[in-house]
Write a protein that holds these residues in place. Structure first.
Motif, short mmCIF file in Angstrom:
data_model
loop_
_atom_site.label_atom_id
_atom_site.label_comp_id
_atom_site.label_asym_id
_atom_site.label_seq_id
_atom_site.Cartn_x
_atom_site.Cartn_y
_atom_site.Cartn_z
N PHE A 84 0.83 -1.32 0.10
CA PHE A 84 -0.08 0.01 -0.12
C PHE A 84 1.03 1.14 -0.02
O PHE A 84 1.97 1.15 0.50
CB PHE A 84 -0.76 0.03 1.32
N SER A 85 0.40 2.36 -0.45
CA SER A 85 0.95 3.56 -0.53
C SER A 85 0.94 3.84 1.26
O SER A 85 0.04 3.58 1.84
CB SER A 85 0.42 4.82 -1.51
N SER A 86 1.61 5.09 1.45
CA SER A 86 1.74 5.71 2.92
C SER A 86 0.35 5.76 3.30
O SER A 86 0.20 5.97 4.66
CB SER A 86 2.74 6.50 3.08
N ASN A 87 -0.66 6.13 2.83
CA ASN A 87 -1.83 6.92 3.04
C ASN A 87 -3.23 5.80 2.66
O ASN A 87 -4.15 5.92 2.69
CB ASN A 87 -2.01 8.20 2.61
N SER A 88 -2.53 4.46 2.13
CA SER A 88 -3.50 3.55 1.74
C SER A 88 -4.12 4.02 0.45
O SER A 88 -5.35 3.27 0.17
CB SER A 88 -4.23 2.96 2.66
#
Length: 183
Positions: A84-88
Motif C-alpha cells: 500500500f502507499s503511505s496513506n493507503s
C-alpha cells in the motif's frame, strides 16, 4: 495483529499481552503468495496465483473488494508482491516484470510501471509518494507514484542474485535494506 498465509489461505491472529497468538479469522484463499497491511492495519491485501487481489477487513475478516475493478484491467501472471502507499490510497502489485498501481479511491488501474528486466519479487512503500521494488536479477528501483517514473536504479551484488525483500529504516536517515537470494 498478525497475518499469515499458507496453502489453506489467509489467517489473521491477535497477539495477547502474554505474547500468545489467538486465531481471529481464517479465510480460504487459494494460491496466496503475497500480502500487505494498509497504513493503519485495518485492511490486508492478499494476492497470488488467482486472477484477483482481495482486500479484507482485519478486525472481522469481512471481504471488502477485489482487484481488478473492471474487466478491461485484467492482469496476467502470479502476484509476487503487494504494498500500500503511505496513506493507503494506492496499492501496488507485481506480476512478472511490471508493477500495477491501483487507485483504491477511484477504483481503477492508475498505471502500469515498467522498467524491470527480471521478475519483480518484492515491493515496499517509500516516503509519501514512492515505491521501492526489487527483481530476480538483483535490481532495485525507486518509483514516484504520481508520475509513474523510476528515477533511480540500484544494483547491488553485481547481479549475482535476485532481491527477495526490501525495507526502510524506521528512524534516522532514510536507508534501504535489501535481502538477496545469494545471502
Amino acid at each position: 495483529m498478525l497475518a499469515s498465509t499458507s496453502r489453506k489461505g489467509l489467517s489473521i491472529h491477535t497477539v495477547t499481552d502474554l505474547d500468545e497468538l489467538w486465531l481471529t479469522r481464517a479465510l480460504q484463499v487459494s494460491g496466496v503468495q503475497a500480502l500487505s497491511w494498509n497504513h493503519n492495519n485495518q485492511v490486508v491485501a492478499v494476492g497470488g496465483a488467482s486472477d484477483t487481489i482481495m482486500l479484507v477487513q482485519t478486525n472481522n475478516g469481512e471481504f471488502l473488494s477485489s482487484i481488478p475493478f473492471h474487466e478491461e484491467e485484467v492482469f496476467e501472471g502470479v502476484v509476487k508482491a503487494l504494498t500500500f502507499s503511505s496513506n493507503s490510497r494506492y496499492l501496488a502489485s507485481s506480476t512478472q516484470s511490471s508493477i500495477n498501481l491501483w487507485d483504491l479511491k477511484r477504483r481503477h488501474l492508475k498505471a502500469t510501471l515498467s522498467g524491470h528486466r527480471g521478475m519483480v519479487t518484492c515491493l515496499h512503500r517509500y516516503g509519501d509518494n514512492g515505491i521501492i521494488s526489487g527483481d530476480s536479477l538483483g535490481v532495485i528501483r525507486i518509483w514516484d507514484i504520481k508520475s509513474g517514473m523510476s528515477g533511480r536504479e540500484l544494483m547491488l551484488g553485481n547481479g549475482e542474485g535476485g532481491v527477495y525483500c526490501v525495507n526502510l529504516t524506521l528512524s534516522g536517515p532514510e536507508r534501504i535494506v535489501a535481502g538477496y537470494n545469494n545471502g
